[in-house]
Design a protein around this motif. Structure first.
Motif: not given
Length: 130
Positions: A63-92
């Motif tokens: 939800e936070l990533i969505d908000c940041i990217c809506s507010l500042v579309p050109d701000a590069p967001v680098v997301a860090l996940g845990r080893s069991d969170q790879w499945s979220l890559e497409m969504t992120v």
């Protein structure tokens, strides 16, 4: 005013590493632990990049990533996940994050990536969206 690197995490690990790496550079490193704080800082503008730890409840982070990217579309967001969170890559990435890395994370690699993003964006990172 200096460009800001916003570090969103539950602890202080990445903030301390980033602050140490950017010492002496014209960059302000901001530490946030809640979505609200992070969005407040992002709204202040001049965002170089956002380093965001997904944490144990990824929906809140998505939800936070969505908000940041809506507010500042050109701000590069680098997301860090845990080893069991790879499945979220497409969504992120669909939400607008520039990069998604999962544990095992090597601090040097993450810091180099952030530095590369800051350098690559150069003078184009001033965003006026207010």
């Amino acid at each position: 005013s200096m460009p800001q690197v916003v570090v969103h995490e539950s602890g202080r690990r990445w903030f301390e590493l980033m602050r140490e790496r950017q010492a002496g550079h014209p960059v302000r490193v901001r530490h946030c632990t809640t979505n609200r704080d992070t969005l407040d800082v992002v709204r202040q503008g001049r965002i170089g990049t956002v380093l965001l730890e997904l944490g144990p409840s990824p929906l809140v982070s998505l939800e936070l990533i969505d908000c940041i990217c809506s507010l500042v579309p050109d701000a590069p967001v680098v997301a860090l996940g845990r080893s069991d969170q790879w499945s979220l890559e497409m969504t992120v990435r669909e939400l607008g994050a520039a990069e998604f890395l999962c544990e095992p994370l090597f601090p040097g690699d993450v810091l180099n990536l952030i530095e590369w993003i800051l350098r690559f964006r150069g003078s184009n990172w001033i965003t006026n969206f207010l």
